[in-house]
Design a protein around this motif. Structure first.
Motif, mmCIF file in Angstrom:
data_model
loop_
_atom_site.group_PDB
_atom_site.id
_atom_site.type_symbol
_atom_site.label_atom_id
_atom_site.label_comp_id
_atom_site.label_asym_id
_atom_site.label_seq_id
_atom_site.Cartn_x
_atom_site.Cartn_y
_atom_site.Cartn_z
ATOM 1 N N THR A 172 16.725 1.985 1.230
ATOM 2 C CA THR A 172 15.446 2.601 1.593
ATOM 3 C C THR A 172 14.445 2.618 0.448
ATOM 4 O O THR A 172 13.314 3.050 0.630
ATOM 5 C CB THR A 172 15.669 4.039 2.080
ATOM 6 N N GLY A 173 14.842 2.173 -0.735
ATOM 7 C CA GLY A 173 13.921 2.162 -1.859
ATOM 8 C C GLY A 173 14.408 1.251 -2.953
ATOM 9 O O GLY A 173 15.578 0.865 -2.995
ATOM 10 N N GLU A 174 13.512 0.888 -3.872
ATOM 11 C CA GLU A 174 13.821 -0.077 -4.910
ATOM 12 C C GLU A 174 14.149 0.564 -6.250
ATOM 13 O O GLU A 174 14.451 -0.131 -7.221
ATOM 14 C CB GLU A 174 12.650 -1.046 -5.100
ATOM 15 N N GLY A 175 14.017 1.895 -6.350
ATOM 16 C CA GLY A 175 14.304 2.565 -7.612
ATOM 17 C C GLY A 175 13.253 2.342 -8.669
ATOM 18 O O GLY A 175 13.484 2.609 -9.852
ATOM 19 N N ALA A 176 12.077 1.854 -8.301
ATOM 20 C CA ALA A 176 10.987 1.622 -9.252
ATOM 21 C C ALA A 176 9.666 1.648 -8.479
ATOM 22 O O ALA A 176 9.637 1.466 -7.254
ATOM 23 C CB ALA A 176 11.150 0.288 -9.978
ATOM 24 N N VAL A 177 8.581 1.860 -9.194
ATOM 25 C CA VAL A 177 7.274 1.915 -8.533
ATOM 26 C C VAL A 177 6.865 0.516 -8.070
ATOM 27 O O VAL A 177 7.284 -0.494 -8.640
ATOM 28 C CB VAL A 177 6.191 2.488 -9.472
ATOM 29 N N ARG A 178 6.067 0.477 -7.046
ATOM 30 C CA ARG A 178 5.462 -0.779 -6.621
ATOM 31 C C ARG A 178 4.060 -0.483 -6.093
ATOM 32 O O ARG A 178 3.780 0.603 -5.593
ATOM 33 C CB ARG A 178 6.306 -1.487 -5.557
ATOM 34 N N GLY A 179 3.181 -1.433 -6.259
ATOM 35 C CA GLY A 179 1.800 -1.265 -5.829
ATOM 36 C C GLY A 179 1.393 -2.366 -4.874
ATOM 37 O O GLY A 179 1.918 -3.483 -4.914
ATOM 38 N N HIS A 180 0.454 -2.030 -4.003
ATOM 39 C CA HIS A 180 -0.044 -2.981 -3.012
ATOM 40 C C HIS A 180 -1.564 -2.898 -3.013
ATOM 41 O O HIS A 180 -2.138 -1.920 -2.536
ATOM 42 C CB HIS A 180 0.538 -2.635 -1.638
ATOM 43 N N LEU A 181 -2.213 -3.893 -3.591
ATOM 44 C CA LEU A 181 -3.677 -3.965 -3.617
ATOM 45 C C LEU A 181 -4.141 -4.904 -2.514
ATOM 46 O O LEU A 181 -3.574 -5.998 -2.338
ATOM 47 C CB LEU A 181 -4.161 -4.479 -4.976
ATOM 48 N N HIS A 182 -5.167 -4.503 -1.774
ATOM 49 C CA HIS A 182 -5.597 -5.348 -0.662
ATOM 50 C C HIS A 182 -7.087 -5.175 -0.378
ATOM 51 O O HIS A 182 -7.691 -4.173 -0.734
ATOM 52 C CB HIS A 182 -4.789 -5.028 0.610
ATOM 53 N N ALA A 183 -7.634 -6.186 0.262
ATOM 54 C CA ALA A 183 -8.988 -6.128 0.825
ATOM 55 C C ALA A 183 -8.849 -6.100 2.342
ATOM 56 O O ALA A 183 -7.979 -6.767 2.913
ATOM 57 C CB ALA A 183 -9.812 -7.337 0.387
ATOM 58 N N ALA A 184 -9.702 -5.313 2.970
ATOM 59 C CA ALA A 184 -9.637 -5.174 4.429
ATOM 60 C C ALA A 184 -11.009 -5.453 5.026
ATOM 61 O O ALA A 184 -12.036 -5.093 4.444
ATOM 62 C CB ALA A 184 -9.170 -3.768 4.813
ATOM 63 N N PHE A 185 -10.993 -6.097 6.185
ATOM 64 C CA PHE A 185 -12.219 -6.430 6.907
ATOM 65 C C PHE A 185 -12.016 -6.047 8.372
ATOM 66 O O PHE A 185 -10.904 -6.109 8.901
ATOM 67 C CB PHE A 185 -12.538 -7.927 6.798
ATOM 68 N N GLY A 186 -13.069 -5.675 9.020
ATOM 69 C CA GLY A 186 -12.935 -5.302 10.428
ATOM 70 C C GLY A 186 -14.237 -4.825 11.002
ATOM 71 O O GLY A 186 -15.292 -4.853 10.356
ATOM 72 N N GLY A 187 -14.185 -4.345 12.246
ATOM 73 C CA GLY A 187 -15.378 -3.852 12.901
ATOM 74 C C GLY A 187 -15.153 -3.658 14.387
ATOM 75 O O GLY A 187 -14.049 -3.853 14.912
ATOM 76 N N THR A 188 -16.226 -3.277 15.053
ATOM 77 C CA THR A 188 -16.214 -3.069 16.499
ATOM 78 C C THR A 188 -17.320 -3.912 17.113
ATOM 79 O O THR A 188 -18.477 -3.860 16.665
ATOM 80 C CB THR A 188 -16.450 -1.583 16.840
ATOM 81 N N ILE A 189 -16.956 -4.692 18.125
ATOM 82 C CA ILE A 189 -17.914 -5.598 18.767
ATOM 83 C C ILE A 189 -18.213 -5.084 20.159
ATOM 84 O O ILE A 189 -17.314 -4.961 21.006
ATOM 85 C CB ILE A 189 -17.352 -7.036 18.824
ATOM 86 N N ALA A 190 -19.498 -4.756 20.391
ATOM 87 C CA ALA A 190 -19.994 -4.373 21.722
ATOM 88 C C ALA A 190 -19.208 -3.209 22.323
ATOM 89 O O ALA A 190 -19.089 -3.109 23.551
ATOM 90 C CB ALA A 190 -19.949 -5.584 22.654
ATOM 91 N N SER A 191 -18.661 -2.344 21.477
ATOM 92 C CA SER A 191 -17.890 -1.179 21.943
ATOM 93 C C SER A 191 -16.725 -1.567 22.847
ATOM 94 O O SER A 191 -16.234 -0.746 23.617
ATOM 95 C CB SER A 191 -18.806 -0.182 22.676
#
Length: 603
Positions: A172-191
């Motif tokens: 359930t874990g790696e016994g050390a820290v880990r980081g996840h850096l990301h860019a996200a894009f999205g939106g809503t079209i015409a509801s």
């Protein structure tokens, strides 16, 4: 049979005794077997982070159950062994939106279901998991960089930091820290359609390799946006081989570096805030942690990004102006009958009645005259251009600032309220008088309180006495501060021998010493004064030295008794070693018999 499984490879040759094979344990160093990273509470999709951060101090929270089938399988010639045949996490995820731009989140997983088969493979000391176990706590931060809420396109940068809270040597874990850096894009079209896509990198402090993370999802919104249905894809690509250390000389190596899963998800909001969701789908690649299929279920409180705009209805009247929305030309702004269907229900063309139509009126709700300056057309007159109309400006010809007090509204700042603007007030925090002298303008007429008023006070900031001489009027009678010395113009007189030290100073010098005391009190920045005693050269040098010290100490005793703090006074006798006059003549010896007040220390 689909070969979504793992290959077993001995990294180092050697013979492993049966007893060593039976001493089974979890993976050395621990392995975060699940590659599923849930998106923060309130996001549109289960596994793909959104670019939104809607609201300020808006909390959201969900409880999510994540079940993975056979995420770790070993392939042998004799057949497949599901070392981890099932793993189920209960996750509690919470987020807080700030300033309509920033989202902070936390995810806490607990493995409530774990089971598997004994590998029974020589040299492999891995044991299947059993019983509950904590996962790694995940902290998240995201900032929206572009696009407004519910706009067709938004962009954000974010990251996760996973803290090793899982047990050592667990799945359930790696016994050390880990980081996840990301860019996200999205939106809503015409509801009607919502979409998200993300990409980034996973950095690990453990022996597991770094990885590229990716994800994308799209969904259709139904029933006034209460129902959401759509697919999503998420996964990672390891930058080197993924291995699980299965023993001192044995490791499990993945047949593929790519983890990829497809989910088909649905969410429903019975009413604003409450949300239920389910999702499920297969794994696509042969990699450690990729299950044959995954099932998700969630419930939470997650208000949508922003409420849907109300639609026109034949019987509604949103602005409550008496016109039904279907015939109101301005259904969101209260208006009146105009006799024109294109204007009925809209505000009048000239709301302030100043005969400048609202279309051209720079101040449509405040009456004002026409002006060739479009920025002032129809606005109240403001001669000094300080933003306060002349009708309300107490200083209409002097640029000032707005004030709740009518007598100050539109006037320059005047903190002490003496009628002299701070910008020209020499004493802006003390009420004073209007004068032509810029150094005294706005200052009290008697700042030192000695009864001699400006401009007759030659020493306006030092308490003094009236004097017929204009250059000394209002100045101290005896004491002056010159550089680092308090100067007294007359000799301090002492009683003949036989008097006690407290009575050594003659009364004729009391007023002079009183002024010394007052001068010290007026200048708290003076921290230490040396009282220096001097004599002429009459008598034996040892006698002169003793006499100069005694007289300096007598003056110090007088001043302390008069209220000067003792720590501010020190003494020193010089005898006849520092003359200022000629000891051969009477006047010179008189000058040398003196007490000097030397300022040694100031703040």
């Amino acid at each position: 049979m689909r070969r979504k499984a793992l290959l077993l490879a001995a990294l180092c040759a050697g013979v492993i005794s049966p007893s060593a094979a039976r001493a089974q344990q979890g993976p050395t160093g621990g392995t975060a077997l699940s590659r599923f990273e849930p998106s923060p509470a309130g996001d549109a999709f289960f596994s793909v982070p959104s670019a939104s951060a809607s609201g300020h101090l808006v909390p959201r929270a969900v409880a999510l159950f994540d079940y993975a089938d056979r995420p770790l399988r070993l392939i042998r010639p004799e057949g497949e062994v599901a070392l981890v045949s099932a793993q189920g996490f209960l996750r509690v995820d919470a987020s807080l939106a700030l300033l309509d731009r920033v989202l902070v989140s936390v995810d806490f997983p607990v493995a409530v279901l774990q089971r598997g088969d004994e590998p029974d493979i020589p040299g492999v000391t891995l044991a299947p998991p059993s019983g509950p176990a904590l996962g790694d706590l995940r902290l998240g931060l995201r900032g929206r960089l572009f696009g407004e809420d519910r706009s067709p396109f938004q962009a954000a940068l974010g990251g996760y930091l996973s803290v090793p809270t899982a047990p050592a040597d667990s799945y359930t874990g790696e016994g050390a820290v880990r980081g996840h850096l990301h860019a996200a894009f999205g939106g809503t079209i015409a509801s009607r359609i919502v979409y998200s896509a993300s990409g980034g990198i996973v950095l690990r402090a453990s022996e597991q390799p770094h990885a590229i993370a990716f994800g994308a999802g799209a969904a259709v919104l139904l029933w006034d946006e209460r129902i959401q249905i759509g697919p999503e894809l998420h996964g990672t690509f390891a930058l080197s081989d993924v291995r699980i250390q299965a023993g001192p000389e044995t490791a499990v190596t993945s047949a593929s570096r790519t983890n990829a899963e497809v989910l088909l998800g649905a969410k429903i909001r019975p009413f604003k805030g409450l949300v239920f969701g389910v999702a499920g789908g297969p794994g696509l690649q042969d990699a450690i942690g990729t299950p044959t299929f995954r099932l998700l279920g969630m419930v939470g409180w997650a208000p949508p990004a922003s409420p849907a705009k109300p639609s026109k209805s034949a019987g509604g009247d949103r602005d409550d102006d008496g016109f039904r929305d279907d015939i109101d030309a301005c259904p969101d702004v209260k208006g009146e009958l105009a006799g024109d269907p294109n204007k009925d229900g809209c505000p009048p063309d000239d709301r302030d009645g100043d005969r400048v139509v609202d279309l051209d009126d720079a101040c449509p709700t405040e009456p004002g005259p026409p002006s060739p300056d479009g920025t002032k057309n129809g606005c109240p007159l403001d001669a000094d251009d300080d933003g306060v109309a002349d009708a309300l400006d107490a200083c209409p010809k002097v640029r000032g600032e707005k004030s709740p007090q009518s007598r100050k509204n539109g006037c320059p700042p005047d903190r002490d309220d003496d009628g002299v603007a701070d910008v020209v007030d020499a004493c802006p925090d003390k009420p004073g008088i209007q004068t032509s002298d810029p150094k005294q303008r706005g200052c009290p007429d008697d700042p030192d309180g000695d009864g001699v008023k400006w401009p007759n006070d030659a020493c306006p900031n030092e308490r003094g006495v009236a004097d017929a001489r204009p250059e000394r009027n209002g100045c101290p009678r005896f004491v002056e501060q010159k550089g680092d010395e308090l100067v007294v113009p007359f000799e301090i007189r002492f009683h003949p021998y036989g008097k006690r030290k407290s009575e050594a100073v003659e009364p004729v010098t009391d007023k002079m010493l009183a002024e010394i005391r007052d001068e010290i009190a007026r200048h708290p920045e003076i921290e230490l004064i040396e009282i220096q005693g001097h004599t002429d050269d009459s008598g034996h040098p040892r006698f002169n030295q003793h006499l100069s010290e005694e007289r300096a100490q007598a003056v110090r005793k007088w001043l302390i008794d008069a209220g000067v703090p003792a720590e501010k006074l020190t003494t020193r006798g010089f005898g006849h070693e520092a003359p200022v006059g000629d000891n051969r003549i009477f006047d010179g010896r008189e000058l040398n018999r003196r007490v000097v007040f030397k300022i040694l220390k100031r703040r």
